[in-house]
Motif scaffolding. Structure first.
Motif, short mmCIF file in Angstrom:
data_model
loop_
_atom_site.label_atom_id
_atom_site.label_comp_id
_atom_site.label_asym_id
_atom_site.label_seq_id
_atom_site.Cartn_x
_atom_site.Cartn_y
_atom_site.Cartn_z
N PRO A 199 0.54 -0.59 2.59
CA PRO A 199 1.72 0.28 2.47
C PRO A 199 3.02 -0.35 2.92
O PRO A 199 4.08 0.22 2.68
CB PRO A 199 1.35 1.49 3.35
N ASN A 200 2.95 -1.52 3.55
CA ASN A 200 4.19 -2.18 3.98
C ASN A 200 4.60 -3.33 3.07
O ASN A 200 5.68 -3.89 3.26
CB ASN A 200 4.05 -2.72 5.41
N THR A 201 3.75 -3.67 2.11
CA THR A 201 4.06 -4.87 1.32
C THR A 201 3.93 -4.66 -0.18
O THR A 201 4.01 -5.63 -0.93
CB THR A 201 3.11 -6.02 1.72
N ARG A 202 3.72 -3.43 -0.64
CA ARG A 202 3.55 -3.22 -2.07
C ARG A 202 4.84 -2.76 -2.72
O ARG A 202 5.24 -1.60 -2.63
CB ARG A 202 2.45 -2.17 -2.34
N PRO A 203 5.56 -3.68 -3.39
CA PRO A 203 6.84 -3.32 -4.02
C PRO A 203 6.66 -2.24 -5.08
O PRO A 203 5.65 -2.18 -5.76
CB PRO A 203 7.30 -4.64 -4.65
N GLY A 204 7.66 -1.40 -5.19
CA GLY A 204 7.67 -0.39 -6.24
C GLY A 204 6.86 0.84 -5.92
O GLY A 204 6.90 1.82 -6.66
N VAL A 205 6.09 0.81 -4.81
CA VAL A 205 5.31 1.98 -4.41
C VAL A 205 5.75 2.43 -3.01
O VAL A 205 6.16 3.56 -2.80
CB VAL A 205 3.80 1.68 -4.41
N TYR A 206 5.66 1.50 -2.08
CA TYR A 206 6.01 1.82 -0.70
C TYR A 206 7.33 1.18 -0.28
O TYR A 206 7.98 1.66 0.63
CB TYR A 206 4.92 1.34 0.26
N GLY A 207 7.69 0.09 -0.90
CA GLY A 207 8.92 -0.59 -0.49
C GLY A 207 8.96 -1.98 -1.05
O GLY A 207 8.23 -2.34 -1.97
N GLY A 208 9.85 -2.78 -0.50
CA GLY A 208 9.93 -4.17 -0.90
C GLY A 208 10.96 -4.47 -1.95
O GLY A 208 11.52 -5.55 -1.98
N ASN A 209 11.26 -3.51 -2.85
CA ASN A 209 12.24 -3.76 -3.90
C ASN A 209 13.62 -3.23 -3.56
O ASN A 209 14.63 -3.82 -3.90
CB ASN A 209 11.79 -3.10 -5.22
N PHE A 266 5.62 7.73 -0.59
CA PHE A 266 4.17 7.76 -0.76
C PHE A 266 3.44 7.61 0.58
O PHE A 266 2.26 7.91 0.67
CB PHE A 266 3.73 6.67 -1.74
N ASN A 267 4.16 7.16 1.60
CA ASN A 267 3.55 7.09 2.94
C ASN A 267 3.15 8.47 3.45
O ASN A 267 2.31 8.59 4.33
CB ASN A 267 4.52 6.46 3.93
N GLN A 268 3.77 9.53 2.92
CA GLN A 268 3.41 10.88 3.37
C GLN A 268 2.01 11.27 2.91
O GLN A 268 1.20 11.76 3.69
CB GLN A 268 4.43 11.90 2.83
N ALA A 269 1.72 11.03 1.61
CA ALA A 269 0.43 11.46 1.05
C ALA A 269 -0.64 10.39 1.18
O ALA A 269 -1.83 10.70 1.30
CB ALA A 269 0.61 11.84 -0.42
N ILE A 270 -0.24 9.11 1.14
CA ILE A 270 -1.21 8.01 1.18
C ILE A 270 -0.75 7.04 2.26
O ILE A 270 -0.31 5.91 1.98
CB ILE A 270 -1.31 7.29 -0.19
N PRO A 271 -0.82 7.43 3.52
CA PRO A 271 -0.25 6.60 4.58
C PRO A 271 -0.97 5.29 4.81
O PRO A 271 -0.38 4.32 5.28
CB PRO A 271 -0.35 7.50 5.82
N GLY A 272 -2.27 5.22 4.47
CA GLY A 272 -3.05 4.02 4.74
C GLY A 272 -3.13 3.06 3.58
O GLY A 272 -3.96 2.15 3.60
#
Length: 883
Positions: free
Chosen positions: A309-319, A389-395
């Motif tokens: 969740p900390n390194t997936r661009p376009g879903v959790y962040g990074g972009n 998406f960290n709210q519903a899929i935090p892990g």
């Protein structure tokens, strides 16, 4: 620690005692009589493949041929035809594919170190259609290969398998660069068998159950109907360790993280059914009708990479990052300094506004502190009508990739001898066949981030369909030319049509949702669906004409000549030749050899397919687009319209036989120019992305790399095959000892940056250069025993297709064994094991580093290039009823 129950220990003890009772030897390639002229178990096998003249014994063939009989095929504890053949033919290699995209659905096989689509597959002597699956992640050697699906062929349906270890494109056409495999169906009109087999790995997983049957029936007084079925299920395996990043989340109290978060193992296979039928009918004393075909279907489901969740661009962040009311995008690869500044800034998660793009800047900024989002800021998103998406899929999440694979074929023909008129004495064979392979893909436990919280979690990204049609006219006649016997002259025509179809996925799998403009990725994450614009049919037709002559000049000297012309409606025509010779130096020793040219046409799928894959690049999970070679971006980066591969090869060897001893040794040399494969992954610039957007490629901002099929490199492959077989009456029973050895080495002689140095290393080193099998098979009145030793030389261990992980793995020996008890003349009970001593695959070197990333960062235990797999020992129980 391994989990052994009482049954595991008992099985291992019983089989170990058997295996160590004598020499532990390999599976022989001469187990069952293919055809007998007298009741004598030592009569040589008769092969159809490799010659247009009358079938000849393998000892009299001018080219090397292995024959594996149906009884021998049934002695393997494995139910997969690929694994069965791997134990019988040392020059054939098959890998266990864990996270390999479509290659885990239809596993590719390598004969003589060449890709799976360089071996021609025949069924009853007729060309077999290729699978619809293209191995996008094929482990270097098979990258982009599209070969036939051999795994659908059940061993119980086989009379024998003929393996021609010689280039034969001049006889059979495209794909026969490495050799030819001819699967010969049973043709009995009576009797049958029923087999039940159950087994699992010593680790307690991968449990499989198979039920298979065969029956021969009369078809009037002059024909037969032979029917076979196989039904099996196999559980998944896991040879994984927890990823360090996933464990850190668990330690921090983050919920929803799997243990292990990412699975390396064999996929789950459900409802794997194959039905085969073979029909023959004598129409007259000089002609017959034949028909054979199959229906096969299975569901496969395997693992994918874990989405941190900390390194997936376009879903959790990074972009994109919301900083002080300003949308800030991560700089591209052309700006290393900007990337460094971005990475040094306070990390935040990707927050989306449900009110639209213009309101995104009003959403709260959620910083990541010690790897965990600030919980109070995260809790404030709902009130602002924002979300992450960290709210519903935090892990994070780990997609599962799978598919439904169906395979069907039907061949109808007639053959015989013309008995009067101008063409008296001509043997003819007229046939037509159609084959179809369909792969419907599924991806589970993922999401289309651009759809926001409304995204489904499971998707059907679309289908690939491969459809092939063949029509053949084959004629042959013997002519008296004053030689030792008649000169056989054969000729024929072939028409072939190949269609590759792409069917769009469900809308959610490719749709650009309302959050696209806010930096969220488009399409089902991990395998975006095929858009309607990418769907369509692509068809190619070709025709061929050939002539084939075999001349026995003397009793001891035979020569063969073959010439084949083939014309394609895409790239044009090609002409290839083959010359073979055999000389009987003495009554016991003969010399043989061949010289030939060959080709492999690019498949229609390779020339037209486009796809988005997820792969690791320098330790980072990125999306990579596969584009057709004629796409503007591909052309800009060096892509061109695909041309056929061209090969030249020669072999020479010797055959020695004396009483019950049979020995062959053959050297081969194969040069292949302009080989077709998937290019190296090429980093995209901003200009490239702009061109892709203009061409309508989705989710361009989320793409990091592109690749395409290309004719980019040349290889030289050389090797030696040695086969020995000895039978005798020993120890109060019948004994068969067999040795098969292969040395194979491939050198890439020309390549460019499009292929890349790492892929060259994979082509040259991933497969062991030395392989051998040694077998002792013993039969008594009430018992039978079968033991095999498999030797694997050094090979390159590679993990996650990443060059920094590569090492040279050690040589290894594994042992297989089976004992059978004949309860009655009809009932046999067998107990066996593969890799009985549970030899582990080469373990990952966890201390090796590249850029500070240890090899175990992705949760694996073993290098997946292990030539004997990574699952360990497997035991099985089998019951056979013959009637």
């Amino acid at each position: 620690m391994k989990k052994y129950n009482a049954l595991h220990r008992a099985v291992k003890l019983a089989l170990t005692s058997t295996a160590t009772a004598g020499l532990l030897l390999s599976q022989g390639v001469y187990a069952e009589e293919a055809e007998k002229t007298v009741v004598d178990k030592n009569v040589e096998k008769i092969a159809v493949v490799g010659s247009r003249a009358a079938p000849r014994s393998i000892g009299e063939s001018p080219v090397p041929i292995d024959i594996i009989g149906g009884e021998e095929l049934g002695k393997s504890g494995n139910t997969d035809m690929l694994e069965i053949l791997k134990g019988s033919v040392p020059s054939l290699n098959v890998h266990t594919n864990p996270i390999s995209d479509a290659a885990s659905l239809v596993r590719p096989a390598n004969l003589r170190g060449l890709p799976s689509d360089s071996t021609l597959i025949l069924l009853n002597g007729k060309r077999r259609h290729r699978a619809s699956v293209i191995a996008f992640l094929g482990g270097g050697i098979n990258d982009g290969a599209q070969g036939p699906d051999i795994s659908v062929i059940p061993s119980i349906a086989m009379k024998q398998v003929e393996v021609l270890r010689d280039g034969a494109a001049a006889q059979y056409g495209s794909d026969a660069i490495a050799g030819v495999m001819n699967f010969v169906l049973k043709d009995a009109s009576e009797g049958g068998s029923l087999i039940v087999r159950h087994g699992e790995y010593y680790e307690g997983d991968g449990t499989s159950t198979e039920v298979a049957g065969n029956i021969g029936l009369p078809f009037t007084d002059d024909g037969f109907v032979n029917l076979s079925f196989q039904y099996k299920n196999a559980d998944a395996t896991s040879r994984s360790t927890q990823r360090p990043d996933a464990q850190a989340f668990i330690d921090a109290g983050v919920t929803g993280v799997g243990d292990p978060a990412q699975v390396w193992g064999s996929p789950e296979i459900n409802d794997d059914i194959s039905l085969f039928g073979n029909v023959g009918l004598d129409l007259t004393s000089d002609s017959e009708f034949y028909m054979f075909g199959n229906y096969s279907e299975r569901d496969v489901r395997g693992g994918f990479y874990y989405r941190n969740p900390n390194t997936r661009p376009g879903v959790y962040g990074g972009n994109i990052r919301n900083v002080n009311g300003t949308n800030t995008y991560r700089p591209n690869d052309d700006d290393p300094a900007g990337q460094a500044a971005w990475d040094a800034a306070t990390p935040t998660i990707l927050v989306g506004s449900l009110d639209g793009y213009d309101q995104q800047l009003n959403c709260p900024l959620v910083e990541i502190q010690n790897g965990i989002p600030d919980q109070s800021a995260l809790n404030s998103l709902t009130a602002a009508n924002c979300f992450a998406f960290n709210q519903a899929i935090p892990g994070g999440f780990t997609p599962n990739f799978g598919g439904n694979i169906t395979d069907t074929s039907l061949t109808i023909g007639t053959k015989g001898e013309i008995t009067d008129g101008t063409f008296k004495g001509v043997y003819y064979d007229l046939s037509g066949n159609v084959g179809r392979s369909e792969s419907r893909f599924f991806i589970y436990n993922t999401l289309n981030a651009s759809l926001g919280p409304d995204s489904p979690r499971d998707f059907s990204p679309g289908k690939y369909i491969q459809l092939e049609k063949n029509f053949n006219v084959d004629l042959s006649k013997g002519f008296d030319a004053g030689y030792y016997s008649d000169v056989n002259v054969a000729g024929g025509l072939e028409w072939h049509e190949e269609t590759f179809e792409v069917i769009a996925g469900d809308e959610a799998s490719f749709k650009a949702g309302p959050l696209t403009d806010q930096g969220f990725g488009i399409g089902s994450n991990g395998f975006p669906g095929f858009q309607p614009s990418a769907a369509g049919e692509y068809t190619r037709r070709n025709y061929a004409a050939y002539v084939d002559i075999e001349a026995p000049f003397t009793e001891d000297f035979l020569m063969g000549f073959a010439l084949r012309f083939e014309d394609y409606d895409t790239f044009g025509s090609t002409t290839n030749y083959k010359i073979t010779a055999q000389y009987n130096a003495t009554e016991d020793l003969s010399l043989r050899g061949s010289v030939s040219t060959g080709f492999r046409a690019p498949t229609v799928g390779q020339a037209n397919v486009s796809n988005v894959q997820t792969n690791l690049s320098s330790g980072v999970l990125v999306d990579s687009a596969l584009l057709p070679p004629t796409n503007p971006i591909s052309v800009q980066l060096g892509g061109k319209e695909l041309q056929p591969e061209e090969s030249s090869s020669y072999t020479f060897g010797a055959v020695y036989s004396f009483d019950n001893f049979f020995f062959t040794a053959d050297y081969y040399h194969i040069e292949v120019d302009d080989r077709i494969s998937q290019s190296d992954k090429i980093e995209l610039s901003d200009a490239d992305k702009a061109t892709l957007k203009a061409a309508g490629v989705p989710n361009v901002d989320g793409l990091a790399q592109v690749s395409f099929f290309t004719n980019d490199f040349n290889t030289t492959t050389e090797g030696v095959d040695i086969v020995a077989n000895y039978t005798d009456e020993l120890l109060g029973g019948s004994s068969t000892f067999s040795l098969a050895y292969n040395w194979n080495e491939t050198t890439v002689t020309k390549w460019s940056d499009i292929t890349g140095d790492f892929k060259v290393a994979r082509l040259e080193n991933d497969l062991p250069k030395h392989r051998a099998t040694l077998t002792w098979a013993q039969d008594w009145e009430k018992f039978a025993m079968f033991t095999r030793v498999n030797y694997y030389g050094e090979y390159q261990g590679v993990h996650v297709d990443y060059d920094a992980t590569a090492i040279m793995a050690d040589t290894t020996v594994t042992v297989d064994a089976e004992v059978s008890y004949f309860v009655t003349e009809s009932i046999t009970l067998s107990l066996g094991a593969q890799n009985i001593f549970d030899q582990e695959a080469e373990k990952l070197n966890f201390t090796q580093q590249s850029g500070g990333i240890p090899n175990n960062n992705w949760g694996g235990k073993y290098y997946e290039t292990s030539p004997y797999g990574f699952n360990g020992g497997f035991y099985y129980l089998k019951a056979t009823y013959n009637f």
